[in-house]
Design a protein around this motif. Structure first.
Motif, mmCIF file in Angstrom:
data_model
loop_
_atom_site.group_PDB
_atom_site.id
_atom_site.type_symbol
_atom_site.label_atom_id
_atom_site.label_comp_id
_atom_site.label_asym_id
_atom_site.label_seq_id
_atom_site.Cartn_x
_atom_site.Cartn_y
_atom_site.Cartn_z
ATOM 1 N N LYS A 1 36.022 48.224 34.427
ATOM 2 C CA LYS A 1 34.917 47.885 35.330
ATOM 3 C C LYS A 1 35.438 47.219 36.605
ATOM 4 O O LYS A 1 35.014 47.556 37.722
ATOM 5 C CB LYS A 1 33.918 46.966 34.624
ATOM 6 N N ASN B 1 36.468 36.523 44.205
ATOM 7 C CA ASN B 1 35.055 36.272 43.907
ATOM 8 C C ASN B 1 34.365 37.500 43.322
ATOM 9 O O ASN B 1 33.516 37.365 42.445
ATOM 10 C CB ASN B 1 34.340 35.800 45.179
ATOM 11 N N ALA B 2 34.722 38.676 43.787
ATOM 12 C CA ALA B 2 34.120 39.893 43.225
ATOM 13 C C ALA B 2 34.530 40.058 41.761
ATOM 14 O O ALA B 2 33.708 40.397 40.901
ATOM 15 C CB ALA B 2 34.540 41.114 44.056
ATOM 16 N N MET C 1 37.750 37.048 48.864
ATOM 17 C CA MET C 1 36.586 37.885 48.535
ATOM 18 C C MET C 1 36.836 38.674 47.258
ATOM 19 O O MET C 1 35.942 38.830 46.430
ATOM 20 C CB MET C 1 36.270 38.846 49.685
ATOM 21 N N LEU C 2 38.044 39.186 47.115
ATOM 22 C CA LEU C 2 38.379 39.945 45.910
ATOM 23 C C LEU C 2 38.297 39.051 44.674
ATOM 24 O O LEU C 2 37.747 39.450 43.639
ATOM 25 C CB LEU C 2 39.786 40.546 46.057
ATOM 26 N N LEU D 1 32.024 39.923 38.189
ATOM 27 C CA LEU D 1 32.015 40.907 37.091
ATOM 28 C C LEU D 1 32.399 40.245 35.766
ATOM 29 O O LEU D 1 31.834 40.560 34.715
ATOM 30 C CB LEU D 1 32.979 42.044 37.408
ATOM 31 N N TRP E 1 42.197 49.538 52.690
ATOM 32 C CA TRP E 1 41.381 48.718 51.786
ATOM 33 C C TRP E 1 42.202 48.312 50.568
ATOM 34 O O TRP E 1 43.323 48.777 50.365
ATOM 35 C CB TRP E 1 40.093 49.464 51.399
ATOM 36 N N ILE E 2 41.633 47.446 49.808
ATOM 37 C CA ILE E 2 42.292 46.917 48.605
ATOM 38 C C ILE E 2 42.625 48.045 47.629
ATOM 39 O O ILE E 2 41.779 48.898 47.347
ATOM 40 C CB ILE E 2 41.362 45.849 47.992
ATOM 41 N N GLU F 1 37.072 49.857 38.816
ATOM 42 C CA GLU F 1 36.069 50.741 39.417
ATOM 43 C C GLU F 1 35.400 50.071 40.629
ATOM 44 O O GLU F 1 35.257 50.682 41.696
ATOM 45 C CB GLU F 1 35.020 51.073 38.356
ATOM 46 N N VAL F 2 35.007 48.803 40.469
ATOM 47 C CA VAL F 2 34.264 48.139 41.549
ATOM 48 C C VAL F 2 35.188 47.725 42.695
ATOM 49 O O VAL F 2 34.860 47.937 43.862
ATOM 50 C CB VAL F 2 33.481 46.918 41.009
ATOM 51 N N VAL F 3 36.339 47.140 42.390
ATOM 52 C CA VAL F 3 37.126 46.569 43.488
ATOM 53 C C VAL F 3 37.846 47.634 44.308
ATOM 54 O O VAL F 3 38.229 47.372 45.451
ATOM 55 C CB VAL F 3 38.105 45.453 43.026
ATOM 56 N N THR F 4 38.025 48.813 43.755
ATOM 57 C CA THR F 4 38.654 49.886 44.538
ATOM 58 C C THR F 4 37.625 50.859 45.110
ATOM 59 O O THR F 4 37.989 51.880 45.687
ATOM 60 C CB THR F 4 39.689 50.678 43.702
ATOM 61 N N TRP F 5 36.342 50.531 44.957
ATOM 62 C CA TRP F 5 35.296 51.401 45.504
ATOM 63 C C TRP F 5 35.409 51.512 47.027
ATOM 64 O O TRP F 5 35.603 50.533 47.735
ATOM 65 C CB TRP F 5 33.898 50.880 45.149
#
Lengths: 114, 114
Positions: free
Chosen positions: B90, B46-47, B43-44, B51, B112-113, B93-97
């Motif tokens: 970026k 792909n995220a 999943m990571l 981006l 969490w990641i 910011e997104v993957v550690t949200w």
């Protein structure tokens, strides 16, 4: 889970004014995103899945060749709660992100997901 | 692509102070993210891919069972440019949200990641 308030339909419609393109249908917050095609549709599904897992609140997704419909509802109360609004806002912010004009990043060269 | 400035090693190290956990190795900006396991690793990946496509600047990724190493470099100049810093910021910011404390969303119930 500080809030379990279930919003009434008029309240939902009022709050939806802050969420571009989202609407209320059959008791679900709903938004359709259009993509450049199938490979981007799958990437979008995975990006939404990642955020849902981080939030630990999971939408229903319907995938078409060049579109995804996202549906959010708080199952345990069969209604719309802050969980749904907060995740809708985060999903929308991340999946419609584009590099700002004037920055270094070129951005996707065709029409990006919106 | 307003900037093609290639940063020197001291300049890169200075700017990396703003990017938690990123370093410079063999000419690449690099960050390892640890995940709960294989399904979250995918999943990571792909995220990050989503981006990167929105930015149209693509990192190299190395996947292990419970970790991903992200590597960024601007290939056409064989160096580090604003493209790399902007995308690294970026992605991070997104993957550690995580949902903010006090909000409605519960957040992933384990580590969490990061």
């Amino acid at each position: 889970m500080s809030q379990e308030r279930v919003y009434t339909e008029p309240e939902v419609l009022e709050r939806l004014k802050e969420l571009a393109g989202w609407d209320l249908r059959d008791g679900w917050l709903r938004r359709k995103y259009r993509t450049p095609g199938w490979s981007h549709t799958l990437m979008l599904a995975n990006a939404i899945a990642y955020l849902a897992e981080a939030a630990y609140h999971h939408p229903d997704l319907s995938l078409g060749y060049a579109e995804i419909t996202v549906k959010l509802q708080t199952h345990r109360v069969h209604g719309i709660t802050d969980n749904d609004f907060e995740l809708a806002k985060k999903i929308h912010e991340v999946v419609t992100w584009k590099p700002p004009p004037g920055g270094a990043l070129p951005g996707y060269p065709k029409k990006w997901i919106e």
